[in-house]
Scaffold this motif. Structure first.
Motif, short mmCIF file in Angstrom:
data_model
loop_
_atom_site.label_atom_id
_atom_site.label_comp_id
_atom_site.label_asym_id
_atom_site.label_seq_id
_atom_site.Cartn_x
_atom_site.Cartn_y
_atom_site.Cartn_z
N VAL A 195 0.86 -1.19 0.00
CA VAL A 195 0.00 0.00 0.00
C VAL A 195 0.90 1.24 0.00
O VAL A 195 1.81 1.36 0.82
N LEU A 200 -1.54 1.93 -5.71
CA LEU A 200 -2.17 2.34 -4.44
C LEU A 200 -1.46 3.56 -3.84
O LEU A 200 -1.40 3.74 -2.63
N MET A 246 16.39 0.93 2.67
CA MET A 246 16.39 -0.55 2.79
C MET A 246 17.10 -1.16 1.58
O MET A 246 17.94 -2.06 1.72
P1 NAP Z 1 4.09 -9.87 -0.36
O1 NAP Z 1 4.80 -11.04 0.20
O2 NAP Z 1 3.19 -10.05 -1.54
O3 NAP Z 1 3.22 -9.21 0.85
C1 NAP Z 1 2.33 -8.14 0.60
C2 NAP Z 1 1.78 -7.59 1.91
O4 NAP Z 1 1.03 -6.41 1.59
C3 NAP Z 1 0.82 -8.53 2.63
O5 NAP Z 1 0.92 -8.32 4.01
C4 NAP Z 1 -0.53 -8.04 2.10
O6 NAP Z 1 -1.61 -8.31 2.98
C5 NAP Z 1 -0.30 -6.55 2.05
N1 NAP Z 1 -1.22 -5.88 1.11
C6 NAP Z 1 -1.19 -5.93 -0.24
N2 NAP Z 1 -2.18 -5.17 -0.74
C7 NAP Z 1 -2.85 -4.64 0.31
C8 NAP Z 1 -3.96 -3.78 0.42
N3 NAP Z 1 -4.60 -3.30 -0.64
N4 NAP Z 1 -4.36 -3.40 1.66
C9 NAP Z 1 -3.70 -3.86 2.76
N5 NAP Z 1 -2.65 -4.69 2.72
C10 NAP Z 1 -2.22 -5.08 1.49
O7 NAP Z 1 5.10 -8.71 -0.79
P2 NAP Z 1 6.57 -8.39 -0.18
O8 NAP Z 1 7.59 -9.12 -0.98
O9 NAP Z 1 6.53 -8.59 1.28
O10 NAP Z 1 6.73 -6.84 -0.57
C11 NAP Z 1 5.89 -5.85 0.03
C12 NAP Z 1 6.32 -4.46 -0.41
O11 NAP Z 1 7.64 -4.19 0.04
C13 NAP Z 1 6.35 -4.24 -1.94
O12 NAP Z 1 5.84 -2.96 -2.20
C14 NAP Z 1 7.84 -4.28 -2.27
O13 NAP Z 1 8.16 -3.48 -3.40
C15 NAP Z 1 8.44 -3.68 -1.01
N6 NAP Z 1 9.84 -4.14 -0.77
C16 NAP Z 1 10.80 -3.18 -0.67
C17 NAP Z 1 12.11 -3.55 -0.44
C18 NAP Z 1 13.19 -2.51 -0.35
O14 NAP Z 1 14.37 -2.87 -0.50
N7 NAP Z 1 12.88 -1.27 -0.06
C19 NAP Z 1 12.44 -4.93 -0.29
C20 NAP Z 1 11.43 -5.88 -0.38
C21 NAP Z 1 10.11 -5.46 -0.63
P3 NAP Z 1 -2.47 -9.69 2.88
O15 NAP Z 1 -1.70 -10.71 3.65
O16 NAP Z 1 -3.76 -9.33 3.51
O17 NAP Z 1 -2.59 -10.03 1.40
#
Ligand code: NAP
Length: 276
Positions: A195, A200, A246
């Protein structure tokens, strides 16, 4: 810089699908150049489909590729094909860094340092109350890192069962934030959900009304550079940390694993911030 590359240069590679947007090659190559080791190391990228990660690891083995950085969707699947996985990556259940050490492929996870290092530049995490928003892949590494540093973690997630499962596995707590003012009680709030990221970008994962000027708010989303959550937290006087930090620190930690040299942090940061 690439004129220095020879048949002796060690190859590091990021694999993912998609991968062309990745900043890892630019960040690592700038680091090699700054340390004058750009004749010894080069960092490239390759698009590898989910079903082909085993083949990619086999190529690494046969061709003597030195480092393999894994991004979406490979971080879990790659573990099956390695010779050794360090204890931390095992606990997190994901590998983002594979080192070829004299033919032995060893998996590491540096995502947790990506969150812990920027926070610990500001505050000691020991005993701090941290609200983690989300319970996906990134949250696993982050919760691990926070607990390792002695923080008191509560997880909030849209799908509560996933938060409960993660909390049980790592031995921390869950909150449903049914009393929204509870948000005030945390020292640190970390968004690990998607989000705030396109599409979003106009949303925040929680109400920002209760964020205070005593808090640190860290959003790991890095596109856009400053999410709506961070903008609103900043207006409320909170200290903010961008997701780019990060990205930087999972990279600096990985740089040290691949090269054995201390990463030139400022040079690598500059590359990431130039984009914004
Ligand atoms: P993931 O495993 O798919 O997990 C997504 C998370 O977001 C879950 O907790 C999901 O909740 C929640 N979510 C998705 N859409 C939502 C919504 N509309 N409302 C509320 N919650 C929502 O993804 P991830 O690999 O953990 O990555 C998550 C984010 O972190 C991404 O945006 C990614 O780009 C970012 N990230 C950044 C770095 C960095 O180096 N800065 C590193 C890794 C990831 P549910 O369980 O309810 O589906």
């Amino acid at each position: 810089m690439f004129m220095k590359i020879s048949a002796k240069t060690k190859i590091c590679l990021i694999i993912g699908d998609p991968v062309s947007h990745s900043m890892s090659p630019a960040m690592h190559n700038a680091g090699y150049e700054a340390l004058g080791i750009d004749d010894r190391f080069v960092f490239l990228g390759a698009k590898v489909k989910a079903q082909d990660v085993g083949v990619a690891v086999e190529c690494m083995r046969k061709m003597g590729i030195h480092g393999l950085t894994c991004t979406i969707p490979h971080k879990v699947e790659v573990m099956k094909f390695l010779d050794e996985i360090d204890e931390t990556a095992k606990k997190i259940g994901a590998v983002n860094t594979v080192l070829n050490k004299n033919g032995k492929l060893i998996g590491f996870n540096t995502d947790w340092q990506g969150t812990v290092i920027p926070l610990e530049k500001i505050i000691s995490l020991s005993g701090k109350k941290v609200l983690v928003l989300g319970a996906g892949g990134a949250a696993r590494a982050i919760v691990f890192g926070l607990l390792k540093k002695g923080a008191k973690v509560k997880i909030f997630n849209r799908t509560k069962e996933k938060a409960v499962k993660l909390a049980q596995e790592f031995n921390c707590q869950v909150t449903s934030l049914s009393i929204k003012s509870e948000i005030r009680d945390f020292d640190i709030i970390i968004n690990t959900t998607s989000v705030g990221m396109k599409p979003l970008e106009k949303e925040t994962p929680i109400s920002t009304k209760f964020i205070t000027n005593k808090q640190i708010v860290f959003d790991i989303v890095y596109v856009p550079f400053e999410t709506k959550l961070l903008k609103e937290a900043k207006k409320r006087g909170a200290r903010i940390i961008h997701g780019t930090e990060m990205l930087l620190h999972q990279g600096t930690t990985q740089f040290e694993i691949y090269t054995g040299h201390k990463a030139p942090e400022e040079v690598m940061r500059k590359i990431l911030y130039e984009k914004n």
